[in-house]
Design an enzyme around this catalytic site. Sequence first.
Site, PDB file in Angstrom:
ATOM      1  CE1 TYR A 256      -2.824  -3.065   0.168  1.00 11.02           C
ATOM      2  CE2 TYR A 256      -3.538  -2.452   2.406  1.00 11.02           C
ATOM      3  CZ  TYR A 256      -3.647  -3.387   1.321  1.00 11.02           C
ATOM      4  OH  TYR A 256      -4.531  -4.477   1.816  1.00 11.02           O
TER       5      TYR A 256
ATOM      6  CG  HIS B 287      -1.209  -8.972  -0.207  1.00 12.33           C
ATOM      7  ND1 HIS B 287      -0.588  -7.712  -0.180  1.00 12.33           N
ATOM      8  CD2 HIS B 287      -2.477  -8.555  -0.290  1.00 12.33           C
ATOM      9  CE1 HIS B 287      -1.600  -6.751  -0.455  1.00 12.33           C
ATOM     10  NE2 HIS B 287      -2.648  -7.034  -0.287  1.00 12.33           N
TER      11      HIS B 287
END
Length: 315
Positions: A53, A114
Site C-alpha cells: 500500500y 497477500h
Amino acid sequence: MYMTKQAKVVLGAWAWGDNNSYFGNNYDQAHFQEVYDEAIKNGLNFWDTAVAYGNSASETLLGNLMKNTLREELVISTKFTPQMADNSENPIESMFNGSLKRLNTDYIDYYWIHNDADVEKWTPLIIPLLKSGKIKHVGVSNHTLTEIKRVQEILGEAGFKLDAVQNHLSLLDRTSEQAGILDYCKENDITFFAYMVLEQGALTGKYNVDNPFPAGSVRAHVYNNKLPQLTDLINTLHEIGQRHDLSTAQTAMAWALAKGALPIIGVTKVKQVDDAAGVAQSHLTTEEIETLEEVADKAGVNTIGSWEQDMREDK
C-alpha cells in the site's frame, strides 16, 4: 491484549500514502493524525495495512501515528506480498522485518500472505516467524477454497493453524460466499475479513452519474462507467438504511456484518471513522439482506479486480 473477538470492524489504510495514483488523494501525516485520533477515541483499534500500500508509505504513516499509543492496545494487520519479494534466503522474513521497523513494533497481530502466487513455496516460509512468536495470527488473502485447505494442511503439519482469510466481499462480489469459503471459515474457526465492502466508495452514495470519481484515478477508470447500473442499488441501500438510522455506506457495511464477516473499512476522513464506529451495533433483517442481494444481482456489475479471481471457478 487481543481484541479480535470483540472487534466488529477493521480500519483499512490501503489509500494511505497513495499520492494520487490509485485513489485520487494526496493526504499528509497531519491529515491522518486526525483520522487516527478519531478512531482511538471511538475505541476502534484494529488497523489493516500492507507493504504494497503506497509502496510501504501506508505502514510508515501508521507506524508514526502509533508511537503515542500503547502497543498492546492496538491490533495491527500487515502483509507479505510475493510479487515484492527480494532474493534473500527467506523473503517473507525480510519483508516482515521491514514492516516491523516501519510500524515501530516487535510483533504483528495478523500477518498475511497477500495472494496465492505459490502456496507450496510461500506457506512453509512463514512458519519460522510463527515459531518465533513475532506473529500472533496467520492469514491468507485472495486464496481459493482449495488453496485455503492446502495452507491449513501445511501449517497443521508444523503444529499451527490458519487463523484468518481476507478476500473481496461486497454486494457486488459475493464469489467467496458462493464458493463456500465463508461457510468453511465458520466451520473451522477461521475469521473471514472482508475487504472492498464499499467497493472503494462506489457503494457509499457519494458517487453517482452526476458526481463521478475524480478523473485520472484508477477508481474512476474502474467504477465511473458502472455508476448508472448502480443507481437502483444505491437507492435501495439508502432506503433500507433510513429504517435503521444508517447512511448508505453504513448499510453496505451492515450487510457484510450480517454475513458473518469482519469488514475492513478504508478510512481517509474523520467522517468515515464515525460511520465505521456507528455500524457495529446494526442489525439488518433477513428480508432486507435478501432484497439488497437481489437488487445487486440485477445490476450485473462485475468488480473483480485484475489481481483477483472469481472464487467460484475453483469449485
